[in-house]
Design an enzyme around this catalytic site. Structure first.
Site, PDB file in Angstrom:
ATOM      1  N   GLU A 258       0.804  -1.230   0.000  1.00 16.13           N
ATOM      2  CA  GLU A 258       0.000   0.000   0.000  1.00 16.13           C
ATOM      3  C   GLU A 258       0.839   1.283   0.000  1.00 16.13           C
ATOM      4  O   GLU A 258       0.885   2.016   0.982  1.00 16.13           O
ATOM      5  CB  GLU A 258      -0.966  -0.002   1.195  1.00 16.13           C
ATOM      6  CG  GLU A 258      -1.925  -1.187   1.144  1.00 16.13           C
ATOM      7  CD  GLU A 258      -3.080  -1.081   2.151  1.00 16.13           C
ATOM      8  OE1 GLU A 258      -3.264  -0.005   2.737  1.00 16.13           O
ATOM      9  OE2 GLU A 258      -3.796  -2.081   2.310  1.00 16.13           O
ATOM     10  N   GLU A 479      -5.346  -8.314  -0.256  1.00 10.69           N
ATOM     11  CA  GLU A 479      -6.010  -8.166   1.040  1.00 10.69           C
ATOM     12  C   GLU A 479      -7.465  -7.816   0.804  1.00 10.69           C
ATOM     13  O   GLU A 479      -7.771  -6.991  -0.060  1.00 10.69           O
ATOM     14  CB  GLU A 479      -5.412  -7.009   1.876  1.00 10.69           C
ATOM     15  CG  GLU A 479      -4.079  -7.285   2.511  1.00 10.69           C
ATOM     16  CD  GLU A 479      -3.564  -6.080   3.326  1.00 10.69           C
ATOM     17  OE1 GLU A 479      -4.371  -5.271   3.816  1.00 10.69           O
ATOM     18  OE2 GLU A 479      -2.332  -5.964   3.457  1.00 10.69           O
TER      19      GLU A 479
END
Ligand SMILES: *[C@@H]1O[C@H](CO)[C@@H](O)[C@H](O)[C@H]1NC(C)=O
Ligand SMILES: *[C@@H]1O[C@H](CO)[C@@H](O)[C@H](O)[C@H]1NC(C)=O
Ligand SMILES: *[C@@H]1O[C@H](CO)[C@@H](O)[C@H](O)[C@H]1NC(C)=O
Ligand SMILES: *[C@@H]1O[C@H](CO)[C@@H](O)[C@H](O)[C@H]1NC(C)=O
Ligand SMILES: *[C@@H]1O[C@H](CO)[C@@H](O)[C@H](O)[C@H]1NC(C)=O
Length: 579
Positions: A258, A479
């Site tokens: 991320e 995720e």
């Protein structure tokens, strides 16, 4: 004028510690003096003294040795069926493609604990949680779920879910306590990951390894972290050590987790260099982004080099993107549709387009920021950046809404002083999660998590992604998961374990994955549930729950208990795996 962008970025990145925005610089004690030579035990002690300078010592876990798998292991009694069977009828005949990766995902800081032992150096999170306690809800990553000693039993538990893969991250400062090129390498740190990876392999579970999940070594933070371009070499050195050690066992690699959320944090992070009279805090994400992209691409080049020299086995490597393409607030509004595109550019495109397309940022971003603010890549740099990912990986939890900023799109775009410039999205939280008819986009997760159950919109997002950033290596959802509302306030196990909103989210999401594969013909090759056990959710610490298993943080053994979501996911894969 820059603050608007940053506020937007912070609010929209799932799992970002919003608490950072509430801290003002005068509260911060000084970062440690950087150590750039010598690297003695005294130097390491000095870094830890800086972590503990505010009077909060690092604590040790109660369990201080690796626990062996349980001999009498069982997941216990099966829960009663809680979803009517007819809801599954539509997808019951559909199978997942052969080789589909089904796993769970964790990260070092959020589960490991045992931070000050085994030669490990402190990371940014050790430092900030100890020195600015409000940043981490008054908690620390010192012990968390003690995965360092309990991993064998947790692997036993996820194996009972039928997973064939497990995504985890290495802690940079456990391997290189001082972070940089000159740092000694901790053999004890490497040994821990040897044991961990071996345990996965022994259980038939394929490891997926992330090099960096936000835990920058504090000694590099003192030198500017990702705002200092020198970190490209430091990261490459670290990556090279890890590739050479594990490259024959780990075949799927992720460089960064991320990047959007990570770079956004610099603007309000205690490590913001504006404290020292450096760059403007608001500009920091745009200094971080190109450095991070270059660090990613350089490490990928190193990996491919090691593979082609025959030093490690052939595998694949990518980066775990975050960000999204929101829905327009009013589907009939051209302006809201354009704002949705701008959000996708600024949140996803900023990393995805250089890496997956052409080495450039999206046009909207290049139009907004001159090269003096956002460094452009040279042709030589582009040569290693373009194609530096073998597959497309994204952490895709939920979809938000994009509404045009008050005053209109054109007025905002042409006015750098507009508080919503340059994205020109209405950043009000309600505007980001409700649509023109007044209804929310889906069921809310815990108020601490800016997430919604928007599973019905995921197929559209996967389709958009695979058209915008197609990858010959396919698409992976690295995720997805859900923070059950108010779970932290429940006190009885019989309440906690019936995590129905999470269970519904996971099942609906997985059914949408099946339909995306079969009806939309999306080349979707794997999903990873965040996360096996309740963990340390950054700024929310243990107040926000994502686990398929409950962890009792007050019990000396940090007891784990299965929630219904665990069984829900297990049963979905039992039904749809095609082996
Ligand atoms: C498994 O064995 C341990 C140690 O012998 C014991 O404490 C525990 O209660 C047992 N658990 C079950 C589920 O039987
Ligand atoms: C599921 O239902 C939808 C809507 O009725 C239909 O379009 C689709 O073909 C069905 N899919 C399967 C696999 O039965
Ligand atoms: C950037 O990193 C280099 C190498 O570690 C160091 O020499 C330099 O002082 C750092 N710059 C800043 C502003 O800290
Ligand atoms: C957690 O553990 C404590 C201490 O053993 C115990 O008193 C408490 O009931 C447990 N909580 C739950 C939800 O099981
Ligand atoms: C160790 O266990 C005790 C209860 O026996 C608990 O009060 C304490 O917080 C635990 N310490 C850690 C670091 O988990």
């Amino acid at each position: 004028m820059w603050s608007a962008l940053l506020r937007t970025t912070v609010l929209s990145g799932a799992l970002v510690p919003v608490a950072y925005t509430q801290i003002s610089p005068p509260d911060f004690p000084p970062l440690p003096v950087p150590i750039t030579s010598g690297y003695t035990q005294t130097d390491l002690d000095q870094l830890w003294q800086s972590v503990e300078q505010s009077g909060i010592p690092v604590v040790k876990a109660n369990i201080t040795r690796v626990l062996e798998p349980l001999a009498n292991f069982s997941v216990g009694p099966e829960p009663p069926r809680f979803r009517p069977a007819y809801l599954q009828a539509n997808t019951s005949s559909l199978k997942l493609p052969k080789g589909f990766l089904y796993g769970v995902s964790t990260s070092a800081t959020q589960v490991e604990g045992v931070v000050k032992e085994g030669g490990r150096g402190p990371s940014s999170w050790d430092w900030v949680c100890h020195n600015v306690p409000s940043t981490c809800s008054g908690q620390t990553p010192d012990v968390v779920v003690n995965e360092y000693y309990l991993y064998k039993q947790d692997i036993q538990r996820v194996k009972a879910m039928g997973v064939n893969t497990f995504s985890f991250s290495f802690a940079w400062s456990r391997i290189l306590p001082f972070g940089g090129k000159g740092s000694p390498v901790s053999e004890e740190g490497l040994q821990f990951y040897d044991n961990f990876v071996d345990e996965l392999l022994k259980n038939g579970i394929e490891p997926v390894a992330t090099l960096f999940h936000w835990d920058t070594p504090i000694n590099l933070m003192s030198q500017g972290g990702f705002l200092n371009r020198s970190i490209v070499e430091d990261f490459n050195n670290y990556a090279s050590i890890v590739f050479q050690r594990y490259g024959n066992k780990v075949k799927t690699w992720i460089t960064f987790n991320e990047p959007l959320a990570y770079c956004a944090v610099y603007s309000t992070f205690p490590f913001d260099p504006s404290q020292k009279g450096g760059a403007s805090a608001a500009l920091t994400p745009f200094i971080c982004a190109p450095n991070l992209i270059e660090a990613h691409a350089t490490a990928v080049q190193t990996y491919r080099g090691l593979v082609s020299q025959g030093k490690i086995a052939k595998g694949k490597i990518s980066i775990k993107h975050d960000g999204q393409k929101p829905l327009p607030f009013d589907p009939d509004s051209e302006s809201d549709r354009q704002v949705a595109d701008r959000v996708a550019d600024f949140f996803l495109g900023i990393f995805s387009q250089p890496i997956h397309v052409d080495g450039n940022y999206p046009q909207t971003i290049e139009d907004s920021f001159p090269p003096s603010v956002l460094r452009r890549f040279t042709d030589e740099e582009k040569a290693i950046i373009i194609g530096s990912a073998d597959f497309y990986a994204i952490d895709a939890y939920s979809i938000a809404v994009a509404k045009t900023a008050p005053g209109g799109l054109e007025a905002c775009i042409s006015d750098m002083n507009n508080i919503n410039w340059p994205i020109c999205q209405d950043t009000d939280a309600v505007a980001q999660h409700t649509r023109v008819n007044g209804w929310p986009i889906g069921a809310s997760a815990d108020p601490l998590a800016p997430l919604f159950d928007t599973t019905q919109h995921m197929r559209g997002f996967f389709k958009w992604l695979s058209e915008k950033y197609p990858s010959p290596g396919g698409l992976y959802i690295t995720e997805f998961g859900f923070a059950e509302p108010f779970e932290a306030s429940l006190t009885e196990l019989y309440q906690i374990t019936w995590d129905e909103r999470r269970a519904n989210y996971l099942l609906d999401y997985l059914n949408e994955v099946l339909l995306a594969i079969h009806e939309d013909k999306i080349d979707l090759r794997g999903v990873f549930v965040w996360t096996p056990v309740d963990n340390f959710e950054w700024g929310s610490a243990t107040r926000q729950k994502f686990g398929l298993l409950h962890v009792n943080f007050s019990a000396p053994g940090l007891d784990r208990t299965y929630k219904i979501s665990f069984f829900q996911v297990r049963d979905f894969f039992r039904e749809h795996f095609s082996n």
